[in-house]
Design a protein around this motif. Structure first.
Motif, PDB file in Angstrom:
ATOM      1  N   HIS A 141      42.749  45.773  57.337  1.00 17.20           N
ATOM      2  CA  HIS A 141      43.322  47.067  56.950  1.00 17.20           C
ATOM      3  C   HIS A 141      44.402  46.799  55.902  1.00 17.20           C
ATOM      4  N   LEU A 142      44.186  47.310  54.670  1.00  9.75           N
ATOM      5  CA  LEU A 142      45.151  47.049  53.583  1.00  9.75           C
ATOM      6  C   LEU A 142      45.490  48.311  52.819  1.00  9.75           C
ATOM      7  N   PHE A 143      45.704  49.427  53.511  1.00 11.19           N
ATOM      8  CA  PHE A 143      45.948  50.604  52.681  1.00 11.19           C
ATOM      9  C   PHE A 143      47.134  51.464  53.033  1.00 11.19           C
ATOM     10  N   GLU A 199      54.600  58.385  50.985  1.00  9.25           N
ATOM     11  CA  GLU A 199      53.888  59.235  50.032  1.00  9.25           C
ATOM     12  C   GLU A 199      52.941  58.422  49.171  1.00  9.25           C
ATOM     13  N   LYS A 200      53.425  57.245  48.686  1.00 10.30           N
ATOM     14  CA  LYS A 200      52.621  56.499  47.721  1.00 10.30           C
ATOM     15  C   LYS A 200      51.287  56.072  48.315  1.00 10.30           C
ATOM     16  N   ARG A 201      51.313  55.729  49.595  1.00  9.81           N
ATOM     17  CA  ARG A 201      50.115  55.122  50.162  1.00  9.81           C
ATOM     18  C   ARG A 201      49.110  56.138  50.694  1.00  9.81           C
ATOM     19  N   GLU A 218      32.519  55.384  41.655  1.00 11.48           N
ATOM     20  CA  GLU A 218      32.869  54.304  40.706  1.00 11.48           C
ATOM     21  C   GLU A 218      33.306  53.060  41.471  1.00 11.48           C
ATOM     22  N   GLN A 219      34.102  53.268  42.512  1.00  5.98           N
ATOM     23  CA  GLN A 219      34.530  52.121  43.324  1.00  5.98           C
ATOM     24  C   GLN A 219      33.318  51.469  43.990  1.00  5.98           C
ATOM     25  N   ALA A 220      32.385  52.304  44.429  1.00  8.51           N
ATOM     26  CA  ALA A 220      31.179  51.771  45.086  1.00  8.51           C
ATOM     27  C   ALA A 220      30.423  50.858  44.113  1.00  8.51           C
ATOM     28  N   VAL A 266      35.282  52.326  50.284  1.00  7.85           N
ATOM     29  CA  VAL A 266      35.501  52.928  48.964  1.00  7.85           C
ATOM     30  C   VAL A 266      35.682  54.435  49.125  1.00  7.85           C
ATOM     31  N   ARG A 267      36.311  55.028  48.078  1.00  4.80           N
ATOM     32  CA  ARG A 267      36.534  56.479  48.135  1.00  4.80           C
ATOM     33  C   ARG A 267      35.839  57.219  47.001  1.00  4.80           C
ATOM     34  N   THR A 268      35.298  56.477  46.031  1.00  4.65           N
ATOM     35  CA  THR A 268      34.633  57.138  44.903  1.00  4.65           C
ATOM     36  C   THR A 268      33.351  56.377  44.545  1.00  4.65           C
ATOM     37  N   THR A 287      39.381  46.916  53.532  1.00  8.43           N
ATOM     38  CA  THR A 287      39.796  48.231  53.021  1.00  8.43           C
ATOM     39  C   THR A 287      40.824  48.010  51.897  1.00  8.43           C
ATOM     40  N   GLY A 288      41.074  49.059  51.124  1.00  5.65           N
ATOM     41  CA  GLY A 288      42.070  48.948  50.038  1.00  5.65           C
ATOM     42  C   GLY A 288      41.597  48.070  48.893  1.00  5.65           C
ATOM     43  N   GLY A 289      40.290  47.956  48.711  1.00 10.14           N
ATOM     44  CA  GLY A 289      39.727  47.046  47.701  1.00 10.14           C
ATOM     45  C   GLY A 289      40.046  47.442  46.268  1.00 10.14           C
ATOM     46  N   SER A 290      40.420  48.714  46.046  1.00  7.89           N
ATOM     47  CA  SER A 290      40.797  49.111  44.683  1.00  7.89           C
ATOM     48  C   SER A 290      42.284  48.875  44.443  1.00  7.89           C
ATOM     49  N   GLY A 291      42.961  48.319  45.429  1.00 11.30           N
ATOM     50  CA  GLY A 291      44.393  48.070  45.300  1.00 11.30           C
ATOM     51  C   GLY A 291      44.691  46.672  44.763  1.00 11.30           C
ATOM     52  N   TYR A 292      45.966  46.419  44.592  1.00 14.07           N
ATOM     53  CA  TYR A 292      46.449  45.135  44.053  1.00 14.07           C
ATOM     54  C   TYR A 292      46.086  43.981  44.994  1.00 14.07           C
ATOM     55  N   LEU A 293      46.428  44.127  46.269  1.00 11.54           N
ATOM     56  CA  LEU A 293      46.151  43.030  47.207  1.00 11.54           C
ATOM     57  C   LEU A 293      44.677  43.010  47.608  1.00 11.54           C
ATOM     58  N   GLY A 294      44.148  44.172  47.973  1.00  4.27           N
ATOM     59  CA  GLY A 294      42.753  44.237  48.436  1.00  4.27           C
ATOM     60  C   GLY A 294      41.786  43.804  47.347  1.00  4.27           C
ATOM     61  N   GLY A 295      42.078  44.188  46.089  1.00  7.66           N
ATOM     62  CA  GLY A 295      41.194  43.821  44.980  1.00  7.66           C
ATOM     63  C   GLY A 295      41.227  42.324  44.728  1.00  7.66           C
ATOM     64  N   ILE A 329      54.467  46.061  43.611  1.00  8.78           N
ATOM     65  CA  ILE A 329      55.303  47.208  43.992  1.00  8.78           C
ATOM     66  C   ILE A 329      56.779  46.988  43.603  1.00  8.78           C
ATOM     67  N   GLN A 330      57.422  45.985  44.198  1.00 11.99           N
ATOM     68  CA  GLN A 330      58.869  45.896  43.998  1.00 11.99           C
ATOM     69  C   GLN A 330      59.263  45.448  42.587  1.00 11.99           C
ATOM     70  N   THR A 331      58.533  44.477  42.029  1.00 13.02           N
ATOM     71  CA  THR A 331      58.850  44.060  40.656  1.00 13.02           C
ATOM     72  C   THR A 331      58.603  45.240  39.704  1.00 13.02           C
ATOM     73  N   PHE A 351      46.058  44.056  60.451  1.00 14.21           N
ATOM     74  CA  PHE A 351      46.790  45.207  59.913  1.00 14.21           C
ATOM     75  C   PHE A 351      47.846  44.730  58.925  1.00 14.21           C
ATOM     76  N   THR A 352      47.785  45.251  57.696  1.00 11.00           N
ATOM     77  CA  THR A 352      48.777  44.861  56.690  1.00 11.00           C
ATOM     78  C   THR A 352      50.007  45.751  56.799  1.00 11.00           C
ATOM     79  N   THR A 353      51.128  45.142  57.120  1.00 12.23           N
ATOM     80  CA  THR A 353      52.400  45.852  57.199  1.00 12.23           C
ATOM     81  C   THR A 353      53.191  45.482  55.955  1.00 12.23           C
ATOM     82  N   GLY A 354      54.495  45.246  56.062  1.00 16.46           N
ATOM     83  CA  GLY A 354      55.287  44.798  54.932  1.00 16.46           C
ATOM     84  C   GLY A 354      56.546  44.149  55.467  1.00 16.46           C
ATOM     85  N   ALA A 355      57.132  43.233  54.679  1.00 18.08           N
ATOM     86  CA  ALA A 355      58.365  42.572  55.125  1.00 18.08           C
ATOM     87  C   ALA A 355      59.487  43.589  55.349  1.00 18.08           C
TER      88      ALA A 355
HETATM   89  N1  LIG Z   1      51.996  44.636  46.876  1.00 10.50           N
HETATM   90  C1  LIG Z   1      53.045  44.329  47.614  1.00 10.50           C
HETATM   91  O1  LIG Z   1      54.010  43.720  47.116  1.00 10.50           O
HETATM   92  C2  LIG Z   1      53.107  44.718  49.071  1.00 10.50           C
HETATM   93  C3  LIG Z   1      54.200  44.269  49.819  1.00 10.50           C
HETATM   94  C4  LIG Z   1      54.287  44.628  51.152  1.00 10.50           C
HETATM   95  C5  LIG Z   1      53.306  45.433  51.728  1.00 10.50           C
HETATM   96  N2  LIG Z   1      52.252  45.861  50.979  1.00 10.50           N
HETATM   97  C6  LIG Z   1      51.268  46.743  51.620  1.00 10.50           C
HETATM   98  O2  LIG Z   1      49.971  46.181  51.457  1.00 10.50           O
HETATM   99  C7  LIG Z   1      49.005  47.223  51.310  1.00 10.50           C
HETATM  100  C8  LIG Z   1      48.245  46.999  50.014  1.00 10.50           C
HETATM  101  O3  LIG Z   1      49.174  46.964  48.956  1.00 10.50           O
HETATM  102  P1  LIG Z   1      48.737  47.046  47.452  1.00 10.50           P
HETATM  103  O4  LIG Z   1      49.849  46.488  46.638  1.00 10.50           O
HETATM  104  O5  LIG Z   1      47.374  46.494  47.297  1.00 10.50           O
HETATM  105  O6  LIG Z   1      48.701  48.633  47.226  1.00 10.50           O
HETATM  106  P2  LIG Z   1      47.938  49.467  46.102  1.00 10.50           P
HETATM  107  O7  LIG Z   1      47.641  48.643  44.926  1.00 10.50           O
HETATM  108  O8  LIG Z   1      48.731  50.715  45.910  1.00 10.50           O
HETATM  109  O9  LIG Z   1      46.532  49.827  46.794  1.00 10.50           O
HETATM  110  C9  LIG Z   1      46.456  50.743  47.827  1.00 10.50           C
HETATM  111  C10 LIG Z   1      45.009  50.811  48.279  1.00 10.50           C
HETATM  112  O10 LIG Z   1      44.936  51.707  49.379  1.00 10.50           O
HETATM  113  C11 LIG Z   1      43.930  52.664  49.135  1.00 10.50           C
HETATM  114  N3  LIG Z   1      44.288  53.906  49.810  1.00 10.50           N
HETATM  115  C12 LIG Z   1      45.408  54.648  49.633  1.00 10.50           C
HETATM  116  N4  LIG Z   1      45.386  55.716  50.460  1.00 10.50           N
HETATM  117  C13 LIG Z   1      44.233  55.625  51.165  1.00 10.50           C
HETATM  118  C14 LIG Z   1      43.630  56.429  52.147  1.00 10.50           C
HETATM  119  N5  LIG Z   1      44.218  57.533  52.605  1.00 10.50           N
HETATM  120  N6  LIG Z   1      42.436  56.053  52.633  1.00 10.50           N
HETATM  121  C15 LIG Z   1      41.832  54.936  52.198  1.00 10.50           C
HETATM  122  N7  LIG Z   1      42.351  54.117  51.258  1.00 10.50           N
HETATM  123  C16 LIG Z   1      43.527  54.469  50.745  1.00 10.50           C
HETATM  124  C17 LIG Z   1      43.888  52.807  47.624  1.00 10.50           C
HETATM  125  O11 LIG Z   1      42.648  53.369  47.269  1.00 10.50           O
HETATM  126  P3  LIG Z   1      42.478  54.311  45.959  1.00 10.50           P
HETATM  127  O12 LIG Z   1      42.441  53.379  44.788  1.00 10.50           O
HETATM  128  O13 LIG Z   1      41.191  54.998  46.202  1.00 10.50           O
HETATM  129  O14 LIG Z   1      43.671  55.229  45.924  1.00 10.50           O
HETATM  130  C18 LIG Z   1      44.037  51.341  47.234  1.00 10.50           C
HETATM  131  O15 LIG Z   1      42.801  50.677  47.385  1.00 10.50           O
HETATM  132  C19 LIG Z   1      49.785  48.540  51.309  1.00 10.50           C
HETATM  133  O16 LIG Z   1      49.766  49.061  52.612  1.00 10.50           O
HETATM  134  C20 LIG Z   1      51.188  48.096  50.940  1.00 10.50           C
HETATM  135  O17 LIG Z   1      52.184  48.970  51.409  1.00 10.50           O
HETATM  136  C21 LIG Z   1      52.133  45.525  49.668  1.00 10.50           C
END
Ligand SMILES: NC(=O)c1ccc[n+]([C@@H]2O[C@H](COP(=O)([O-])OP(=O)(O)OC[C@H]3O[C@@H](n4cnc5c(N)ncnc54)[C@H](OP(=O)(O)O)[C@@H]3O)[C@@H](O)[C@H]2O)c1
Length: 366
Positions: A80-82, A363-365, A42-44, A38-40, A8-16, A197-199, A113-117
Protein backbone atom coordinates in the motif's frame (compact mmCIF):
# COMPACT_ATOMS: atom_id res chain seq x y z
CA UNK A 1 1.21 -21.84 -4.88
CA UNK A 2 3.45 -18.97 -6.03
CA UNK A 3 2.80 -15.49 -4.81
CA UNK A 4 0.79 -12.85 -6.67
CA UNK A 5 1.79 -9.28 -5.84
CA UNK A 6 -0.25 -6.06 -5.92
CA UNK A 7 1.55 -2.70 -5.92
CA UNK A 8 -0.58 0.42 -5.36
CA UNK A 9 0.45 4.04 -6.03
CA UNK A 10 2.36 2.99 -9.16
CA UNK A 11 1.88 6.39 -10.80
CA UNK A 12 3.55 8.02 -7.81
CA UNK A 13 7.17 8.87 -7.06
CA UNK A 14 7.85 5.89 -4.79
CA UNK A 15 5.42 3.38 -6.32
CA UNK A 16 6.61 4.17 -9.86
CA UNK A 17 10.26 3.79 -8.94
CA UNK A 18 9.42 0.56 -7.13
CA UNK A 19 7.63 -0.84 -10.19
CA UNK A 20 10.56 0.13 -12.42
CA UNK A 21 13.09 -1.62 -10.16
CA UNK A 22 10.87 -4.61 -9.41
CA UNK A 23 10.09 -5.39 -13.02
CA UNK A 24 13.77 -5.26 -13.99
CA UNK A 25 15.10 -7.10 -10.90
CA UNK A 26 16.88 -10.26 -11.93
CA UNK A 27 17.66 -11.61 -8.49
CA UNK A 28 14.21 -12.01 -6.93
CA UNK A 29 12.80 -15.46 -6.20
CA UNK A 30 10.12 -16.46 -8.72
CA UNK A 31 6.53 -15.29 -8.26
CA UNK A 32 3.44 -15.72 -10.37
CA UNK A 33 1.89 -12.36 -11.32
CA UNK A 34 2.59 -8.71 -10.68
CA UNK A 35 -0.51 -6.50 -10.50
CA UNK A 36 -0.57 -2.69 -10.32
CA UNK A 37 -3.54 -0.69 -9.05
CA UNK A 38 -4.48 1.95 -11.64
CA UNK A 39 -7.09 4.69 -11.84
CA UNK A 40 -7.03 5.59 -15.54
CA UNK A 41 -6.76 3.78 -18.89
CA UNK A 42 -3.47 5.62 -19.54
CA UNK A 43 -2.01 4.25 -16.32
CA UNK A 44 -3.22 0.78 -17.30
CA UNK A 45 -1.38 0.98 -20.65
CA UNK A 46 1.77 2.30 -18.99
CA UNK A 47 2.05 -0.43 -16.34
CA UNK A 48 1.41 -3.11 -18.94
CA UNK A 49 3.88 -1.74 -21.47
CA UNK A 50 6.64 -0.61 -19.13
CA UNK A 51 6.56 -3.13 -16.29
CA UNK A 52 4.80 -6.14 -17.73
CA UNK A 53 2.35 -5.72 -14.85
CA UNK A 54 -1.35 -6.55 -15.01
CA UNK A 55 -3.40 -3.38 -14.35
CA UNK A 56 -6.15 -3.70 -11.75
CA UNK A 57 -8.91 -1.16 -11.17
CA UNK A 58 -10.54 -1.33 -7.76
CA UNK A 59 -13.32 0.85 -6.38
CA UNK A 60 -11.60 1.60 -3.08
CA UNK A 61 -14.81 2.98 -1.58
CA UNK A 62 -16.35 -0.48 -1.89
CA UNK A 63 -15.23 -3.28 0.45
CA UNK A 64 -16.79 -5.78 -1.97
CA UNK A 65 -14.66 -4.45 -4.83
CA UNK A 66 -11.48 -4.73 -2.75
CA UNK A 67 -12.33 -8.27 -1.65
CA UNK A 68 -13.20 -9.40 -5.16
CA UNK A 69 -9.99 -8.01 -6.63
CA UNK A 70 -7.77 -9.71 -4.05
CA UNK A 71 -9.64 -13.01 -3.82
CA UNK A 72 -10.36 -13.47 -7.56
CA UNK A 73 -6.71 -12.84 -8.46
CA UNK A 74 -5.39 -14.87 -5.51
CA UNK A 75 -3.20 -11.96 -4.43
CA UNK A 76 -0.98 -12.89 -1.48
CA UNK A 77 1.18 -9.75 -1.10
CA UNK A 78 -0.16 -6.16 -1.08
CA UNK A 79 2.09 -3.08 -0.94
CA UNK A 80 0.00 0.00 0.00
CA UNK A 81 1.71 3.22 -1.19
CA UNK A 82 -0.94 5.85 -1.61
CA UNK A 83 -2.23 7.51 1.53
CA UNK A 84 -0.55 7.44 4.95
CA UNK A 85 -3.77 8.49 6.68
CA UNK A 86 -5.88 5.77 5.08
CA UNK A 87 -7.90 4.26 7.91
CA UNK A 88 -10.54 2.86 5.56
CA UNK A 89 -9.12 0.42 2.98
CA UNK A 90 -6.37 -1.49 4.89
CA UNK A 91 -8.74 -3.65 6.99
CA UNK A 92 -10.58 -4.69 3.80
CA UNK A 93 -7.34 -5.61 2.03
CA UNK A 94 -6.23 -7.53 5.12
CA UNK A 95 -9.49 -9.48 5.45
CA UNK A 96 -9.30 -10.39 1.76
CA UNK A 97 -5.68 -11.55 2.18
CA UNK A 98 -6.84 -13.75 5.08
CA UNK A 99 -9.49 -15.26 2.81
CA UNK A 100 -6.89 -16.03 0.13
CA UNK A 101 -4.71 -17.66 2.75
CA UNK A 102 -7.61 -19.82 3.92
CA UNK A 103 -8.75 -20.76 0.41
CA UNK A 104 -5.33 -21.49 -1.07
CA UNK A 105 -3.48 -22.83 1.96
CA UNK A 106 -0.43 -20.58 1.38
CA UNK A 107 1.70 -20.42 4.54
CA UNK A 108 1.44 -16.62 4.81
CA UNK A 109 -0.07 -13.55 3.19
CA UNK A 110 1.45 -10.08 3.62
CA UNK A 111 0.23 -6.47 3.87
CA UNK A 112 2.82 -3.67 3.76
CA UNK A 113 1.53 -0.20 4.68
CA UNK A 114 3.53 2.90 3.73
CA UNK A 115 3.43 5.49 6.48
CA UNK A 116 5.95 8.33 6.90
CA UNK A 117 8.70 9.33 9.33
CA UNK A 118 6.45 12.29 10.25
CA UNK A 119 4.30 9.87 12.25
CA UNK A 120 7.36 9.16 14.42
CA UNK A 121 8.31 12.83 14.92
CA UNK A 122 7.51 15.92 16.95
CA UNK A 123 4.62 16.60 14.57
CA UNK A 124 2.86 13.46 15.77
CA UNK A 125 3.81 13.67 19.45
CA UNK A 126 6.56 11.01 19.31
CA UNK A 127 9.50 11.35 21.72
CA UNK A 128 12.46 13.24 20.24
CA UNK A 129 14.84 13.44 23.20
CA UNK A 130 16.58 10.17 22.29
CA UNK A 131 17.01 7.90 19.26
CA UNK A 132 13.75 6.12 18.51
CA UNK A 133 14.76 2.82 16.97
CA UNK A 134 12.55 1.04 14.45
CA UNK A 135 13.49 -2.17 16.29
CA UNK A 136 12.20 -0.83 19.63
CA UNK A 137 9.74 -3.47 20.91
CA UNK A 138 7.58 -0.72 22.45
CA UNK A 139 6.82 1.21 19.26
CA UNK A 140 3.26 -0.09 19.01
CA UNK A 141 2.48 0.95 22.62
CA UNK A 142 4.07 4.33 21.90
CA UNK A 143 1.97 4.83 18.76
CA UNK A 144 -1.19 3.84 20.65
CA UNK A 145 -0.51 6.68 23.10
CA UNK A 146 0.19 9.15 20.26
CA UNK A 147 -3.25 8.98 18.60
CA UNK A 148 -4.88 11.54 20.90
CA UNK A 149 -1.65 13.35 21.82
CA UNK A 150 -0.59 14.26 18.25
CA UNK A 151 -0.45 18.05 17.82
CA UNK A 152 -2.17 17.82 14.42
CA UNK A 153 -5.43 15.97 13.80
CA UNK A 154 -4.22 14.43 10.52
CA UNK A 155 -1.09 13.17 12.27
CA UNK A 156 -3.27 11.44 14.85
CA UNK A 157 -5.13 9.83 11.95
CA UNK A 158 -1.87 8.68 10.41
CA UNK A 159 -0.80 7.06 13.66
CA UNK A 160 -4.26 5.51 13.99
CA UNK A 161 -3.91 4.10 10.46
CA UNK A 162 -0.64 2.36 11.44
CA UNK A 163 -2.24 0.89 14.55
CA UNK A 164 -5.34 -0.30 12.69
CA UNK A 165 -3.17 -2.17 10.18
CA UNK A 166 -1.39 -4.02 12.96
CA UNK A 167 -4.60 -4.80 14.83
CA UNK A 168 -6.55 -5.99 11.78
CA UNK A 169 -3.62 -8.13 10.62
CA UNK A 170 -3.22 -9.72 14.05
CA UNK A 171 -6.90 -10.53 14.14
CA UNK A 172 -6.88 -12.06 10.65
CA UNK A 173 -3.55 -13.89 10.81
CA UNK A 174 -1.94 -11.78 8.06
CA UNK A 175 1.65 -10.53 8.36
CA UNK A 176 1.73 -6.72 8.42
CA UNK A 177 4.60 -4.26 8.01
CA UNK A 178 4.70 -0.50 8.70
CA UNK A 179 7.14 0.97 6.17
CA UNK A 180 8.34 4.52 6.86
CA UNK A 181 9.99 6.58 4.10
CA UNK A 182 11.58 9.82 5.35
CA UNK A 183 12.98 12.77 3.35
CA UNK A 184 13.34 10.91 0.08
CA UNK A 185 15.32 12.53 -2.76
CA UNK A 186 16.70 11.53 -6.16
CA UNK A 187 15.18 11.03 -9.59
CA UNK A 188 11.86 9.22 -9.62
CA UNK A 189 12.00 6.51 -12.29
CA UNK A 190 8.30 5.74 -12.74
CA UNK A 191 5.96 6.83 -15.53
CA UNK A 192 4.05 9.33 -13.35
CA UNK A 193 5.22 11.73 -10.66
CA UNK A 194 9.02 11.97 -10.70
CA UNK A 195 9.62 14.25 -7.71
CA UNK A 196 9.40 13.81 -3.97
CA UNK A 197 7.71 15.83 -1.23
CA UNK A 198 9.83 17.67 1.32
CA UNK A 199 12.67 18.82 -0.96
CA UNK A 200 9.96 19.97 -3.38
CA UNK A 201 8.21 21.90 -0.60
CA UNK A 202 11.44 23.74 0.32
CA UNK A 203 12.03 24.70 -3.32
CA UNK A 204 8.39 25.67 -3.86
CA UNK A 205 8.29 28.00 -0.82
CA UNK A 206 11.74 29.47 -1.52
CA UNK A 207 10.87 30.28 -5.13
CA UNK A 208 7.77 32.15 -4.00
CA UNK A 209 9.56 34.07 -1.24
CA UNK A 210 12.89 34.34 -3.09
CA UNK A 211 14.66 32.97 -0.04
CA UNK A 212 14.87 29.73 1.97
CA UNK A 213 13.55 30.11 5.52
CA UNK A 214 14.03 27.89 8.57
CA UNK A 215 10.86 27.27 10.53
CA UNK A 216 12.17 25.79 13.80
CA UNK A 217 14.20 26.93 16.77
CA UNK A 218 17.43 25.03 17.45
CA UNK A 219 18.94 22.70 14.87
CA UNK A 220 16.58 19.76 14.46
CA UNK A 221 17.45 16.88 12.14
CA UNK A 222 15.47 14.39 10.09
CA UNK A 223 16.25 11.00 8.52
CA UNK A 224 16.95 11.07 4.78
CA UNK A 225 17.21 8.42 2.05
CA UNK A 226 17.89 8.25 -1.68
CA UNK A 227 14.88 6.97 -3.62
CA UNK A 228 16.81 3.97 -5.00
CA UNK A 229 17.72 2.92 -1.44
CA UNK A 230 14.14 3.42 -0.25
CA UNK A 231 12.99 1.17 -3.07
CA UNK A 232 15.84 -1.19 -2.21
CA UNK A 233 14.27 -1.78 1.21
CA UNK A 234 10.83 -2.46 -0.32
CA UNK A 235 12.54 -5.03 -2.58
CA UNK A 236 14.54 -6.63 0.22
CA UNK A 237 11.31 -7.08 2.17
CA UNK A 238 9.60 -8.51 -0.90
CA UNK A 239 12.50 -10.92 -1.35
CA UNK A 240 12.08 -12.06 2.26
CA UNK A 241 8.34 -12.60 1.77
CA UNK A 242 8.91 -14.60 -1.43
CA UNK A 243 11.56 -16.71 0.30
CA UNK A 244 9.25 -17.32 3.26
CA UNK A 245 11.71 -15.68 5.66
CA UNK A 246 10.50 -14.13 8.92
CA UNK A 247 11.19 -10.39 8.70
CA UNK A 248 9.55 -9.26 11.91
CA UNK A 249 5.90 -8.32 11.45
CA UNK A 250 2.90 -6.90 13.31
CA UNK A 251 3.97 -5.08 16.49
CA UNK A 252 7.59 -5.90 15.58
CA UNK A 253 7.16 -4.97 11.90
CA UNK A 254 8.30 -1.32 11.71
CA UNK A 255 10.87 -0.45 9.02
CA UNK A 256 12.42 2.98 8.56
CA UNK A 257 14.15 3.34 5.18
CA UNK A 258 17.11 5.58 6.01
CA UNK A 259 20.91 5.42 6.29
CA UNK A 260 20.87 8.26 8.88
CA UNK A 261 19.86 11.86 9.56
CA UNK A 262 20.87 15.33 8.44
CA UNK A 263 20.12 18.75 9.95
CA UNK A 264 17.39 20.77 8.22
CA UNK A 265 19.75 23.75 8.33
CA UNK A 266 22.29 21.94 6.14
CA UNK A 267 19.54 20.98 3.68
CA UNK A 268 18.23 24.57 3.57
CA UNK A 269 21.75 25.89 2.96
CA UNK A 270 22.54 23.67 -0.03
CA UNK A 271 19.12 24.25 -1.58
CA UNK A 272 19.52 28.01 -1.03
CA UNK A 273 22.88 27.91 -2.83
CA UNK A 274 21.47 25.87 -5.72
CA UNK A 275 18.57 28.31 -6.13
CA UNK A 276 20.86 31.34 -5.94
CA UNK A 277 23.04 29.87 -8.69
CA UNK A 278 19.92 29.82 -10.86
CA UNK A 279 18.85 33.35 -9.90
CA UNK A 280 15.73 32.07 -8.16
CA UNK A 281 16.43 33.55 -4.72
CA UNK A 282 17.87 36.97 -3.88
CA UNK A 283 19.90 35.80 -0.90
CA UNK A 284 21.38 32.34 -0.47
CA UNK A 285 21.60 32.77 3.33
CA UNK A 286 18.82 30.99 5.23
CA UNK A 287 16.38 33.35 6.93
CA UNK A 288 14.29 32.80 10.08
CA UNK A 289 10.58 32.62 9.34
CA UNK A 290 8.36 34.88 11.43
CA UNK A 291 4.56 34.82 11.48
CA UNK A 292 4.24 36.91 8.32
CA UNK A 293 6.75 34.75 6.41
CA UNK A 294 4.98 31.60 7.59
CA UNK A 295 1.75 32.99 6.17
CA UNK A 296 3.40 33.56 2.79
CA UNK A 297 4.98 30.10 2.85
CA UNK A 298 1.57 28.62 3.62
CA UNK A 299 0.15 30.40 0.60
CA UNK A 300 2.98 29.12 -1.62
CA UNK A 301 2.55 25.57 -0.37
CA UNK A 302 -1.25 25.64 -0.50
CA UNK A 303 -1.65 24.62 3.12
CA UNK A 304 -2.64 26.14 6.44
CA UNK A 305 -0.03 28.16 8.34
CA UNK A 306 0.15 25.44 11.01
CA UNK A 307 1.16 22.95 8.31
CA UNK A 308 4.24 24.80 7.06
CA UNK A 309 6.45 23.40 9.81
CA UNK A 310 5.06 19.93 9.09
CA UNK A 311 6.09 20.23 5.44
CA UNK A 312 9.57 21.68 5.79
CA UNK A 313 10.77 21.18 9.35
CA UNK A 314 10.38 19.36 12.64
CA UNK A 315 12.36 17.04 14.84
CA UNK A 316 12.59 13.32 14.12
CA UNK A 317 14.95 10.95 15.90
CA UNK A 318 13.57 7.80 14.26
CA UNK A 319 16.58 5.57 13.61
CA UNK A 320 16.79 2.62 11.23
CA UNK A 321 18.08 -0.80 12.22
CA UNK A 322 15.44 -3.28 11.10
CA UNK A 323 16.26 -3.09 7.38
CA UNK A 324 19.92 -3.94 7.98
CA UNK A 325 18.87 -6.91 10.12
CA UNK A 326 17.12 -8.41 7.08
CA UNK A 327 19.99 -7.72 4.68
CA UNK A 328 19.25 -4.21 3.32
CA UNK A 329 22.40 -2.24 2.52
CA UNK A 330 21.80 1.38 1.45
CA UNK A 331 24.24 2.61 -1.21
CA UNK A 332 24.25 6.25 -0.11
CA UNK A 333 25.13 7.72 3.29
CA UNK A 334 22.98 10.51 4.78
CA UNK A 335 25.40 13.27 3.68
CA UNK A 336 24.77 12.33 0.03
CA UNK A 337 21.58 14.44 0.05
CA UNK A 338 23.79 17.50 0.57
CA UNK A 339 26.22 16.52 -2.19
CA UNK A 340 23.31 15.83 -4.57
CA UNK A 341 21.35 19.00 -3.74
CA UNK A 342 22.22 20.87 -6.92
CA UNK A 343 21.07 17.94 -9.07
CA UNK A 344 17.95 17.56 -6.91
CA UNK A 345 17.00 21.21 -7.39
CA UNK A 346 17.57 20.95 -11.15
CA UNK A 347 15.36 17.83 -11.28
CA UNK A 348 12.60 19.44 -9.20
CA UNK A 349 12.56 22.58 -11.35
CA UNK A 350 12.39 20.48 -14.51
CA UNK A 351 9.54 18.32 -13.24
CA UNK A 352 7.48 20.65 -11.05
CA UNK A 353 4.18 21.60 -12.63
CA UNK A 354 3.31 25.28 -13.01
CA UNK A 355 1.62 26.47 -9.84
CA UNK A 356 2.23 23.12 -8.12
CA UNK A 357 1.15 23.19 -4.47
CA UNK A 358 2.03 20.71 -1.77
CA UNK A 359 -1.20 20.94 0.25
CA UNK A 360 -1.99 19.43 3.60
CA UNK A 361 -0.96 15.82 4.16
CA UNK A 362 -4.47 14.41 4.05
CA UNK A 363 -5.59 16.58 1.15
CA UNK A 364 -2.66 15.88 -1.15
CA UNK A 365 -2.97 12.14 -0.98
CA UNK A 366 -6.72 11.79 -1.51
N1 LIG B 1 8.10 10.76 -1.18
C1 LIG B 1 8.39 10.90 0.10
O1 LIG B 1 9.37 11.58 0.45
C2 LIG B 1 7.53 10.26 1.17
C3 LIG B 1 7.96 10.36 2.49
C4 LIG B 1 7.19 9.80 3.49
C5 LIG B 1 6.00 9.14 3.17
N2 LIG B 1 5.60 9.05 1.87
C6 LIG B 1 4.32 8.39 1.59
O2 LIG B 1 4.53 7.36 0.63
C7 LIG B 1 3.40 7.25 -0.23
C8 LIG B 1 3.86 7.40 -1.67
O3 LIG B 1 4.51 8.64 -1.80
P1 LIG B 1 4.86 9.26 -3.19
O4 LIG B 1 5.95 10.25 -2.98
O5 LIG B 1 5.05 8.18 -4.19
O6 LIG B 1 3.51 10.06 -3.52
P2 LIG B 1 2.96 10.57 -4.92
O7 LIG B 1 4.04 10.70 -5.91
O8 LIG B 1 2.13 11.77 -4.63
O9 LIG B 1 2.02 9.36 -5.41
C9 LIG B 1 0.81 9.11 -4.79
C10 LIG B 1 0.20 7.89 -5.46
O10 LIG B 1 -1.01 7.58 -4.79
C11 LIG B 1 -2.05 7.46 -5.73
N3 LIG B 1 -3.31 7.85 -5.11
C12 LIG B 1 -3.61 9.04 -4.53
N4 LIG B 1 -4.87 9.01 -4.04
C13 LIG B 1 -5.35 7.77 -4.31
C14 LIG B 1 -6.58 7.14 -4.08
N5 LIG B 1 -7.57 7.75 -3.44
N6 LIG B 1 -6.74 5.87 -4.51
C15 LIG B 1 -5.74 5.23 -5.14
N7 LIG B 1 -4.53 5.78 -5.40
C16 LIG B 1 -4.35 7.03 -5.00
C17 LIG B 1 -1.65 8.38 -6.87
O11 LIG B 1 -2.36 8.00 -8.02
P3 LIG B 1 -2.78 9.06 -9.17
O12 LIG B 1 -1.54 9.32 -9.97
O13 LIG B 1 -3.83 8.35 -9.93
O14 LIG B 1 -3.27 10.30 -8.46
C18 LIG B 1 -0.16 8.07 -6.93
O15 LIG B 1 0.05 6.85 -7.60
C19 LIG B 1 2.43 8.36 0.19
O16 LIG B 1 1.49 7.81 1.08
C20 LIG B 1 3.33 9.33 0.92
O17 LIG B 1 2.65 10.12 1.87
C21 LIG B 1 6.34 9.60 0.86
Amino acid sequence: MSHNILITGGSGYLGGTLLAHLSSATNLPPYDKLYALVRTPEQASSVRALYNAEPLTIDLSSPASITAAIVDHKITIVFHLFNPVDTITPPHFIRALAQVKKETGVPATHFLFTTGAKLFSSHAGAPTDRPLRDTDPNLYAMQKAQVDAAPHFAMGRGVLANNLVIEAAEEEGVKSYIFAPCIVYGKGEGFGNKISIQTVAIVCAAKALRRVYRVDEGRPSWPVCHVSDTVGLYLEMLRGMLEGRELGHGRQGYFLASPGSVGWEEIYEVIGRALKRRGLVDDEAVGQADREILGKMAEALGCGREWVGVQVGGRCTFTAGHGKQIGWEPKYGPEHILEAADEEVEWILANMKDGQKIGNMSEKRD
